[in-house]
Design an enzyme around this catalytic site. Structure first.
Site, PDB file in Angstrom:
ATOM      1  N   HIS A   1      -6.428-114.204   9.807  1.00 23.25           N
ATOM      2  CA  HIS A   1      -7.398-113.277   9.649  1.00 23.25           C
ATOM      3  C   HIS A   1      -8.268-112.651  10.846  1.00 23.25           C
ATOM      4  O   HIS A   1      -8.679-111.540  10.765  1.00 23.25           O
ATOM      5  CB  HIS A   1      -8.455-113.923   8.649  1.00 23.25           C
TER       6      HIS A   1
ATOM      7  N   ASP B   1       8.643-101.376  -0.079  1.00 22.98           N
ATOM      8  CA  ASP B   1      10.028-101.392  -0.693  1.00 22.98           C
ATOM      9  C   ASP B   1      10.817-101.382   0.706  1.00 22.98           C
ATOM     10  O   ASP B   1      10.658-100.401   1.481  1.00 22.98           O
ATOM     11  CB  ASP B   1      10.261-100.191  -1.386  1.00 22.98           C
TER      12      ASP B   1
END
Length: 433
Positions: free
Chosen positions: A152, A377
């Site tokens: 993080h 994608d």
């Protein structure tokens, strides 16, 4: 189910990072993050290409993407609050499962850990662990699941989702088509030598359990209707305020957790509650920053509910809406980075103080809805499912249920004791699948 590991290594940028980019200063907002790893899991049901070619293309495009996100392949230097962009690399693992993907998805929740099992050595057994790690999991049916973990410290969910989409675009159309990330936060909000904030509470010895629940669109419609009916004596102005689906689910889950807090003690009255959310600050301030700036750029929303007797869902959505609206209004006026830094520090200070004190129910949420996770994608279509994994503390993540529609998937990470009660809560069971 057997898992075979075919490759495990540190993957480096395809081109060495230039000398003038080998230190990246962290911002104050990066500095105050709890340095834990956030997991993302992307399911792709069937690949059109030969699996060996696919894996090779994924690896090479990832290496190319690291030339743009060169800090991700570096190492964190906490003493100087910088990332040493030294091209040491990220964790990279390839595995093969001897089952089909649909069979895997029918298994236990703990199977998600198998999708990241090869990364544990990278992240826990070295003195300077990588800031990110990727595991590619092939299945018998030709399906692929990509597991990713990010520290993080390097950024929030906006940054992580942008990295994944950049890698996917590099694989799909080539690295030349990928936009370069921008790093403008540290110059405006530099790290500090002394942070006047309390540490987050320690959860050492607490066993956390992670489960996924889904609120389909029709369930949310029903929940919204029943919440309105529950508030039948509310005034007309309140009825006109239509809470977002995130606020609605947050309020419903908080109500369930408040009831759980009372039940074992047979109490008619609960402690005051604090609902905590993280708000993305991009496009919300007047600071001279790119809208897609990398790093951690969010503020903590602390929504307190002082109603201790049978709170209604509308009571809680009103608390959330009020807290969020106040922050949105305040930050929209700000063009001074020091003021933004102060606001963020104050929000974290209040959160950690109440979290550690233990006098209130503190429910920690993070909404990943609308982040483009379902747009990742690589050339064979978007993922059929995006999920996350367990966290080292109590946290409830809200995500889009599917590529289309307005359902919400909830990944709840609670203590083992609380999860048993949570799964048996009668109202929760009537809305989730």
């Amino acid at each position: 189910m057997n898992v075979t590991m075919h490759s495990k290594k540190l993957l480096k940028p395809s081109i060495p990072t230039p000398n003038h980019l080998q230190k990246l200063n962290l911002s104050l907002l990066d500095q105050i993050q709890i340095p834990f790893y956030v997991g993302l899991i992307f399911h792709y049901e069937t690949l059109s290409d030969n699996s060996d070619i696919t894996l090779s293309k994924l690896e090479s495009s990832l290496s190319e993407t690291l030339t743009l996100y060169y800090h991700v392949a570096g190492r964190y230097n906490g003493t100087d609050c910088v990332i040493e962009c030294n091209d040491q690399g990220i964790g990279y693992v390839e595995t093969a499962f001897d089952v089909e993907l649909h069979q895997f998805l029918l298994g236990e929740e703990s199977n998600n850990l198998d999708l990241l099992v090869g990364l544990s050595g990278f992240l826990s057994e070295t003195e300077t662990p990588p800031l990110a790690a990727i595991q590619l999991n092939m299945f018998k049916c030709g399906g692929l699941v990509i597991g990713a973990q990010f520290n993080h410290i390097i950024g929030d969910m906006f940054t992580m989702s942008t990295f994944m989409n950049s890698w996917a675009k590099a694989c799909r159309v080539g690295i030349k088509e990928v936009a370069h990330p921008t790093f403008g936060l540290a110059p405006l909000m530099p790290s500090a030598k002394v942070l006047n904030i309390p540490p987050p509470p320690s959860f050492e010895g607490v066993k956390f359990v992670s489960k996924r629940f889904v609120f389909h669109e029709n369930a949310l419609t029903r929940l919204r209707k029943e919440a309105t009916e529950e508030d039948g004596d509310g005034d007309d102005d309140q009825k006109k305020k239509r809470p977002s689906r995130v606020d609605l689910v947050t309020a419903f889950l908080s109500k369930s957790l408040i009831e759980m807090d009372c039940a074992p003690k047979e109490l008619t009255k609960s402690r005051p509650s604090l609902m905590v959310h993280m708000m993305n600050l991009r496009k919300r301030t007047k600071l001279a920053l790119e809208n897609d700036v990398s790093g951690n750029f969010f503020i903590v929303v602390n929504a307190e509910s002082k109603i201790t007797v049978a709170p209604k869902i509308t009571d809680l959505t009103e608390s959330l809406g009020s807290a969020c609206g106040e922050i949105i209004s305040e930050v929209a006026k700000v063009d001074d980075a020091e003021v933004v830094s102060s606001m963020v520090l104050n929000s974290v200070r209040e959160f950690y103080y109440e979290w550690g004190k233990g006098e209130k129910n503190v429910f920690v949420y993070s909404s990943w809805c609308r982040f483009p996770l379902y747009e990742v994608d690589f050339g064979w279509g978007i993922p059929s499912l995006v999920d996350t994994t367990a966290f080292p503390f109590g946290l409830i993540v809200l995500m889009d249920e599917a590529p289309a529609g307005d359902g919400i998937a909830v990944r709840a990470c609670l203590s083992e004791h609380d999860m048993i009660q949570f799964q048996q809560h009668h109202q929760l069971l009537s809305y989730v699948s």
